[in-house]
Scaffold this motif. Structure first.
Motif, PDB file in Angstrom:
ATOM      1  N   LEU A  42       0.832  -1.208   0.000  1.00  0.00           N
ATOM      2  CA  LEU A  42       0.000   0.000   0.000  1.00  0.00           C
ATOM      3  C   LEU A  42       0.862   1.251   0.000  1.00  0.00           C
ATOM      4  O   LEU A  42       0.479   2.276  -0.564  1.00  0.00           O
ATOM      5  N   GLY A  43       2.032   1.170   0.635  1.00  0.00           N
ATOM      6  CA  GLY A  43       2.942   2.308   0.697  1.00  0.00           C
ATOM      7  C   GLY A  43       3.250   2.755   2.100  1.00  0.00           C
ATOM      8  O   GLY A  43       4.117   3.618   2.307  1.00  0.00           O
ATOM      9  N   CYS A  44       2.561   2.196   3.087  1.00  0.00           N
ATOM     10  CA  CYS A  44       2.818   2.572   4.476  1.00  0.00           C
ATOM     11  C   CYS A  44       4.135   1.938   4.939  1.00  0.00           C
ATOM     12  O   CYS A  44       4.387   0.758   4.687  1.00  0.00           O
ATOM     13  N   ASN A  45       4.946   2.726   5.623  1.00  0.00           N
ATOM     14  CA  ASN A  45       6.246   2.230   6.089  1.00  0.00           C
ATOM     15  C   ASN A  45       6.364   2.275   7.607  1.00  0.00           C
ATOM     16  O   ASN A  45       7.458   2.156   8.154  1.00  0.00           O
ATOM     17  N   ALA A  46       5.235   2.459   8.282  1.00  0.00           N
ATOM     18  CA  ALA A  46       5.232   2.492   9.743  1.00  0.00           C
ATOM     19  C   ALA A  46       3.871   2.020  10.239  1.00  0.00           C
ATOM     20  O   ALA A  46       2.864   2.169   9.549  1.00  0.00           O
ATOM     21  N   GLU A 351      -8.609   2.566   3.861  1.00  0.00           N
ATOM     22  CA  GLU A 351      -8.105   2.619   2.483  1.00  0.00           C
ATOM     23  C   GLU A 351      -8.991   1.846   1.506  1.00  0.00           C
ATOM     24  O   GLU A 351      -8.836   1.980   0.284  1.00  0.00           O
ATOM     25  N   ILE A 352      -9.922   1.042   2.013  1.00  0.00           N
ATOM     26  CA  ILE A 352     -10.885   0.368   1.131  1.00  0.00           C
ATOM     27  C   ILE A 352     -12.308   0.852   1.393  1.00  0.00           C
ATOM     28  O   ILE A 352     -13.268   0.299   0.854  1.00  0.00           O
ATOM     29  N   MET A 411      -8.664  -4.404  -5.176  1.00  0.00           N
ATOM     30  CA  MET A 411      -7.449  -4.638  -5.961  1.00  0.00           C
ATOM     31  C   MET A 411      -7.770  -5.008  -7.411  1.00  0.00           C
ATOM     32  O   MET A 411      -6.924  -4.857  -8.293  1.00  0.00           O
ATOM     33  N   LYS A 412      -8.980  -5.490  -7.672  1.00  0.00           N
ATOM     34  CA  LYS A 412      -9.389  -5.823  -9.036  1.00  0.00           C
ATOM     35  C   LYS A 412      -9.847  -4.598  -9.815  1.00  0.00           C
ATOM     36  O   LYS A 412      -9.971  -4.657 -11.045  1.00  0.00           O
ATOM     37  N   ASP A 413     -10.128  -3.521  -9.117  1.00  0.00           N
ATOM     38  CA  ASP A 413     -10.707  -2.326  -9.737  1.00  0.00           C
ATOM     39  C   ASP A 413      -9.665  -1.210  -9.786  1.00  0.00           C
ATOM     40  O   ASP A 413      -9.337  -0.619  -8.759  1.00  0.00           O
ATOM     41  N   GLU A 420      -6.258   4.686  -5.331  1.00  0.00           N
ATOM     42  CA  GLU A 420      -6.091   6.140  -5.201  1.00  0.00           C
ATOM     43  C   GLU A 420      -5.201   6.450  -3.997  1.00  0.00           C
ATOM     44  O   GLU A 420      -4.306   7.300  -4.058  1.00  0.00           O
ATOM     45  N   VAL A 421      -5.451   5.757  -2.880  1.00  0.00           N
ATOM     46  CA  VAL A 421      -4.632   5.946  -1.681  1.00  0.00           C
ATOM     47  C   VAL A 421      -3.195   5.528  -1.965  1.00  0.00           C
ATOM     48  O   VAL A 421      -2.242   6.233  -1.606  1.00  0.00           O
ATOM     49  N   LYS A 422      -3.025   4.413  -2.618  1.00  0.00           N
ATOM     50  CA  LYS A 422      -1.683   3.925  -2.957  1.00  0.00           C
ATOM     51  C   LYS A 422      -0.940   4.931  -3.836  1.00  0.00           C
ATOM     52  O   LYS A 422       0.245   5.210  -3.628  1.00  0.00           O
ATOM     53  N   LYS A 423      -1.643   5.490  -4.813  1.00  0.00           N
ATOM     54  CA  LYS A 423      -1.041   6.472  -5.716  1.00  0.00           C
ATOM     55  C   LYS A 423      -0.616   7.735  -4.953  1.00  0.00           C
ATOM     56  O   LYS A 423       0.468   8.279  -5.163  1.00  0.00           O
TER      57      LYS A 423
END
Length: 511
Positions: A42-46, A351-352, A411-413, A420-423
């Motif tokens: 997802l991009g979270c590092n903590a 996030e979902i 994740m399929k969409d 959007e959150v990941k971006k």
């Protein structure tokens, strides 16, 4: 401040509800380990993990009965250490939730404190001199032992308040901060912190951090208390991070915390944005962000501009974002959350678009908060992938309403909230101006449904963020020459002659 906080993006895990691996209906440490790659992807590092210490769970673990032992429902101390190690293997960090203000009535310290005979724990808690004297304006428990007196509680009646002293002493039983009892409490809490930091955690989110010293109307005593604790951390664990549940950054950052949360209560107007009758991020466009912006600017000024003021998507004490915001409103809200200064905190499932589960009976002191603590929904398997237990054994029921969101579906969409959150997280970490310690200058304060616009800047770049949640186009006069679009959702802005035409229900980042 720990260097790693500058680009930290936190993911809050409520361990009971994240992933169950032994089919008892309750999440566990192994479940978190199994899902670390999801969090990293997802991009979270903590990570901030809610309390995981031994407890009777009258308040979901915020009633600790042993600060040095992991709750068996989650695993052993060895399992928790393995979680730390697995987090670090992935280049991530993890904060534990420290509850220094009170314990459970089941804690051995309190059981000793109940005794009429003087002992080392007599003054570990706050007691009045006799059973007939209740602390004025403060809840207490009484008549439960041979000891004469009433014991102050912090919230629930099973959470006796630990003794850090009184800033202003007005009664004979009110001990000053430098009395032996309060000093011994500080020493013990430093031992607790040292124990877990040595095992491998990276710091603490501190529960009710601003409430430790009693009769302290301006917080001066509590500020001083934390200032005495910080040097030990700086000396022994210089990379340890301390995040306060205080809600007043000008006080908490002065006290030595690295970051402070904005809360759903207090002066911040945080919930004007997300959780009120007319949230600013609703497409109806009837809300206002102006009071939030005014308070935020004042707090940054008081905190010295560089203090990290964190704006979470939510937490275990608040309604889910998706209870009041829906569809693309959530995407626009995350565009704001992930472009503001301070480390962002994403509450698991936000996030979902995980929804608030309505009409639940209270679980472990959750009451109205219970609906925000339902299991993470991974897929369309048994119990939506959370647990292989029979449904009646689940800690809290899953959201069984139609179109209930799952990670698998999101994740399929490619147009999902998840992507959007990941971006946005990836974009944040690619640009120095968007990192935790970047500067901010507000161009428009979002008054009465107008756009919210601000310039984030670092030594080498400036980025304009323009957010327009309302269901109507808007025009802003914005200084500067903004030519490159870094990000847009809901339509791109048009820049012409110093004016920016902003589509409805949109968010844009320009350089």
């Amino acid at each position: 401040m720990a260097e790693w906080l500058k680009d930290a993006v936190f993911y809050e895990i409520y361990p009971q509800s994240f992933q169950d691996t032994n089919a008892d209906g309750i999440g566990d440490f192994q479940g978190i380990i199994d899902r670390l790659d999801y969090i990293k992807e997802l991009g979270c590092n903590a990570i901030w993990m809610n309390p995981c210490f031994e407890s009777p769970f009258g308040d979901a673990g915020y009633d600790v009965s042993d600060y040095y032992t992991a709750a068996p429902r989650y695993g052993t101390n060895g399992d928790l250490k393995r979680l730390f190690d697995e987090v670090h293997k992935r280049g991530m960090h993890i904060l534990l939730d420290l509850v220094p203000g009170h314990t459970s009535v089941e804690h051995p310290w309190f059981k000793e404190s109940l005794k009429a005979q003087k002992n080392p724990y007599t003054d570990r808690y706050i007691w009045t001199d006799n059973i007939w004297e209740q602390p004025e304006g403060i809840a207490s428990i009484k008549g439960i032992s041979d000891r004469d007196g009433c014991c102050v509680v912090n919230f629930f009646s099973h959470q006796p308040a630990l003794n850090y002293g009184h800033y202003i002493c007005e009664r004979s039983w009110q001990q000053p901060m430098d009395a032996e009892g309060p000093k011994a409490t500080i020493v013990e809490m430093e031992k607790v912190m040292r124990f877990w930091l040595q095992m491998g955690c990276d710091g603490f989110r501190v529960d009710m951090a601003g409430s430790l010293v009693k009769n302290d109307p301006d917080g001066l005593g509590t500020i001083r208390l934390w200032q005495t604790i910080r040097p030990f951390l700086d000396k022994e664990f210089p990379e340890a991070a301390m995040v306060s549940e205080w809600g007043e950054p000008d006080k908490s950052l002065q006290a030595g915390f690295d970051m402070d949360f904005l809360l759903h209560f207090g002066p911040s107007h945080y919930n004007d944005l997300f959780r009120c009758e007319e949230p600013y991020f609703s497409a109806r466009g009837k809300g206002s962000a102006a009071a939030f912006v005014k308070n935020y600017k004042e707090s940054r000024k008081k905190a010295g501009e560089k203090g990290l003021i964190c704006i979470p998507s939510g937490n275990h004490d608040m309604d889910r974002l998706a209870r009041t915001l829906h569809g693309d409103e959530l995407k626009v809200a995350f565009a704001f959350l992930l472009t503001m200064p301070g480390a962002p905190f994403i509450y698991y499932g936000d996030e979902i678009g995980l929804r608030y589960v309505e009409n639940l009976v209270s679980v472990e002191g959750g009451y109205s908060r219970t609906g925000s603590r339902s299991p993470m929904q991974w897929n369309h398997g048994v119990n939506l992938g959370f647990s292989n237990a029979s449904p009646e054994k689940l800690y809290i029921p899953t959201d069984d309403k139609p179109n209930s969101p799952t990670v698998e579906d999101q994740m399929k969409d490619p147009n999902s909230l998840y992507y959007e959150v990941k971006k946005l997280i990836a974009l944040r970490r690619e640009h120095s101006a968007l990192l935790s310690d970047g500067d901010i200058e507000f161009v428009s304060d979002g008054a009465d449904g107008s756009p919210l616009a601000y310039i984030r800047s670092s030594a080498d770049e400036k980025i304009l963020v323009v957010v327009n949640p309302a269901d109507r186009e808007a025009v802003l006069n914005v200084p500067g020459d903004w030519k490159e679009t870094l990000y847009e959702i809901g339509g791109a802005v048009v820049v012409e002659d110093g004016k920016i035409v902003i589509p409805s229900k949109s968010a844009n980042l320009l350089r």
